[in-house]
Design an enzyme around this catalytic site. Structure first.
Site, short mmCIF file in Angstrom:
data_model
loop_
_atom_site.label_atom_id
_atom_site.label_comp_id
_atom_site.label_asym_id
_atom_site.label_seq_id
_atom_site.Cartn_x
_atom_site.Cartn_y
_atom_site.Cartn_z
N LEU A 40 0.82 -1.21 0.00
CA LEU A 40 0.00 0.00 0.00
C LEU A 40 0.85 1.26 0.00
CD1 LEU A 40 -2.83 1.21 0.10
CD2 LEU A 40 -2.73 1.09 2.60
N GLN B 151 2.12 1.79 -3.45
CA GLN B 151 1.12 2.15 -4.45
C GLN B 151 0.70 3.61 -4.31
OE1 GLN B 151 -2.21 -0.59 -4.53
NE2 GLN B 151 -0.89 -2.34 -4.13
N CYS B 152 0.63 4.10 -3.09
CA CYS B 152 0.23 5.49 -2.86
C CYS B 152 1.45 6.40 -2.99
CB CYS B 152 -0.39 5.66 -1.47
SG CYS B 152 -1.90 4.71 -1.23
N THR B 153 1.19 7.66 -3.30
CA THR B 153 2.27 8.64 -3.38
C THR B 153 2.55 9.13 -1.97
OG1 THR B 153 1.45 9.32 -5.54
CG2 THR B 153 3.05 10.76 -4.48
#
Length: 709
Positions: A569, A572-574
């Site tokens: 996670l 995947q997130c910035t």
């Protein structure tokens, strides 16, 4: 009403001023766009007309046309003569830069200086040619353009007769003239007012012959009228409605008559109207007694003067008007938004081109953390045409980091980001021309099932059209592969392209170089929209020397692939430090502004702090190629990289393949990432690197054993 034979000091009704809202708008525009800090006196023109109502006096009025236009060659108002309701009167405006400057003006000196002009006009005979100069006036003002309030004060300089004129008699004109004379005077006045050449001449003679025939004459004909034995009255357009007092214009008129003809008794005609025709019931005829002392005829001693207007409370003090509440909120927002930029041009950046900024069409790919910040920075720089492209929805985690969203945008599954961002931009600045586009960008490494091919190809076609119709493109997406197709399309169309990318505590901001085919006449001919053609053509004539600058992918030795597969996670997130996005976004917009103002535009070479000599330095400073920063080190550096012949996005090989294959080429690149590596030679390069063996020798000291790679 004075009776014949009882003399009293002649008292005049003061002139009253009125300022139309348009005057303040034009003054504001002149101040911001042309005058800046120049506080030199400005020639203006006021307008007045004879009183036309028994209970209301006419005012001397300032309208937008009272001021010079910004394009005026001699910086004087352009006056159209022949308007019966607008007798032009010359004036001067002293507009100060500060409220303190306004308050500290030497008002008596200003009044006396303007009165001296009237005195000299009388002595020189200029009044005979243009009698409106008897009505010269002054306005002092301070324009608070931040709060849209205006402080101002009028003065109508009047030369003082010493001793003062006395009133021998005053009565309605209808009672003074005989019936025959009244009819003839009325007809003559109407004819005078209906002729374009005389309708706005405020001072004149009423000549009545022995047979009661009246005519209106110019002032210079007084001697001829008197020689003929005519009865002569000195007429003027009287703005005053009072039955017992003549208006202010008579003051300087009497001084002129006294000085010009040395008359001791003057019969005057206060001309007033009703519904556009002479009205002798409202008009007045009076007789004044003037002392022709030696002092009054002395050319060396200018008389004293009065004339500062009283305010609405009957005090001699300035007035203040605020337009903030009466103005349209959108118009106020536009004026306020442009204020900072126009003030830049006063001192720091006289060459700042606001027209280029406001007409530049910007396409923002990505409406997340970077997209929100870039959009706001663009508006702050005066960019008014913004398109946001995104396919995502506003999540609960977004509003704290993405400045255009609120909690309401997250409810009910979340609004589409692009649409919510556009709504927010218009709330912030209603005049922005913002549009939203909902679509996902096709990406290499994300294979397209056959049943979705048509939809993806439509997206490719739409993205191509969007890039073609905009002047500058910002790549602000959160994956590497989503930047590939826009980079290719921008290189093909030779568009100004800015990339901003974030790491956890570092950022990259860069401008892409010109496209690989940009120097060919064919590409120049393809620049269909005006601004893009202008930007693209800036250096075509200069025969670009040296290598062009690289794009975001020029340093890669592999084609972009799916960067989100098999990631946790946090991957995947910035995930970035919150301070990075505002810094990177601001730098990205500053790069665009620099390109738009650079003489070489998109073809400008990479510049460094020490690369520009003071003689050729641009007003906005250097124009780097890449800016890399680290917030953990609180450091920033500028770098440059040349375009790679093997680049998977902007090389001539890829661009030419795209021009040949079109959408089929894009589909092949999306479904088979190694395809890009094959056609650019990266596959062969990697094979060569893998097969290359370096032999190490324990012995040292022999330079021939070293190999330079």
């Amino acid at each position: 009403m004075a009776d014949q034979g009882t003399e009293s000091i002649l008292q005049f009704a003061p002139f009253q001023s009125a300022v139309d809202e348009g005057f303040w708008h034009r003054l504001s525009s002149l101040k911001l766009n042309k005058l800046g800090i120049d506080d030199s006196p400005i020639p203006i023109t006021g307008f007045y007309a004879p009183c036309s109502h028994p209970h209301v006096s006419n005012h001397l009025t300032l309208v937008s046309e009272s001021l010079p236009s910004e394009s005026s060659e001699h910086f004087r108002p352009e006056i159209i003569r022949g308007n019966r309701n607008r007798c032009p009167v010359p004036g001067i405006l002293y507009n100060t830069n500060t409220l303190e400057g306004f308050q500290s003006l030497d008002k008596q000196s200003l009044l006396r200086a303007e009165a001296r002009k009237i005195w000299e006009d009388i002595r020189s005979g200029k009044v005979d040619e243009d009698n409106s100069v008897l009505l010269r006036f002054i306005v002092i003002s301070f324009a608070d353009l931040k709060n849209w309030s205006f402080h101002y004060w009028f003065a109508f300089p009047a030369l003082i007769l010493d001793p003062p004129a006395t009133l021998v008699g005053l009565k309605p004109a209808a009672q003074w003239f005989s019936v025959e004379e009244a009819e003839s005077v009325t007809a003559a006045c109407n004819d005078w007012r209906n002729m374009c050449s005389t309708t706005d001449v405020p001072f004149f003679l009423v000549s009545i012959s022995s047979n009661s025939a009246a005519s209106i004459r110019h002032l210079v004909e007084f001697d001829a009228c008197r020689k003929n034995g005519d009865k002569v009255l000195f007429g003027f357009y009287d703005p005053c409605h009072l039955p017992n007092n003549p208006g202010w214009p008579l003051r300087n008129y009497l001084w002129y008559i006294s000085r010009r003809w040395s008359l001791e008794k003057v019969q005057f005609f206060c001309y007033r109207e009703s519904r556009g025709f002479a009205n002798l019931e409202l008009s007045l005829v009076g007789e004044a007694s003037i002392s022709n002392s030696q002092d009054s005829r002395n050319d060396q001693n200018m008389p004293n003067a009065v004339g500062w207007e009283q305010n609405n409370r009957g005090r001699k003090a300035p007035r203040c008007i605020s337009l903030a509440k009466t103005m349209d909120p959108t118009r106020l927002a536009i004026s306020a938004a442009d204020l900072n930029l126009k003030l830049m041009r006063w001192r720091q950046l006289p060459s700042l081109d606001l027209n280029v900024l406001s007409s530049t069409r910007c396409l923002l790919l990505g409406a997340g953390t970077l997209g929100c910040q870039v959009a706001r920075m663009l508006m702050a720089w005066g960019v008014r045409k913004i398109t946001l492209l995104d396919s995502g929805k506003v999540a609960m985690s977004n509003p704290l980091r993405q400045s255009l969203y609120t909690l309401d945008d997250c409810l009910n599954g979340g609004e589409l980001k692009a649409e919510a961002a556009v709504k927010s931009l218009k709330k912030i600045f209603p005049a922005v021309e913002a549009e939203s586009v909902i679509m996902a960008i096709p990406m290499p490494g994300h294979p397209v099932p056959s049943q979705e091919e048509n939809s993806v190809l439509e997206d490719c076609k739409r993205l191509h059209e969007l890039i073609d119709s905009h002047d500058a493109v910002f790549l602000l997406t959160d994956t590497r592969e989503s930047r590939w197709l826009p980079s290719l399309l921008c290189a093909n169309a030779n568009k100004v392209t800015i990339t901003a990318a974030l790491g956890f505590d570092s950022f990259l901001v860069m401008r892409h170089g010109a496209g690989p085919l940009s120097s060919s006449p064919e590409i120049k001919a393809k620049a269909t929209n005006d601004l893009s053609a202008e930007i693209g053509a800036l250096s075509l004539k200069d025969n670009i020397k040296g290598q062009r600058l690289g794009c975001y992918f020029c340093n890669d030795v592999v084609a972009p692939v799916d960067s989100t597969a098999n990631r946790t996670l946090d991957q995947q997130c910035t995930v970035t430090r919150p301070g990075l996005a505002p810094i990177a976004s601001s730098l990205a917009v500053e790069l665009l502004v620099g390109i738009l103002h650079h003489p070489s535009g998109i073809f400008a070479k990479a510049e460094f702090a020490s690369s520009i000599d003071t003689g050729s330095e641009q007003p906005l400073g250097i124009l780097p190629h890449q800016i890399r920063g680290s917030i953990s080190q609180f450091s920033q550096m500028t770098l440059a990289g040349h375009a790679s012949a093997s680049c998977t996005a902007c090389s001539s090989t890829v661009v030419e393949e795209y021009e040949k294959g079109g959408l089929d080429f894009i589909l092949e690149a999306i479904n088979h990432p190694t395809y890009l590596e094959d056609i650019t030679g990266l596959t062969e390069l990697m094979k060569s690197a893998a097969s290359f063996q370096i032999g190490w020798d324990d012995e040292t000291g022999d330079e021939d054993d070293f190999v330079e790679i």
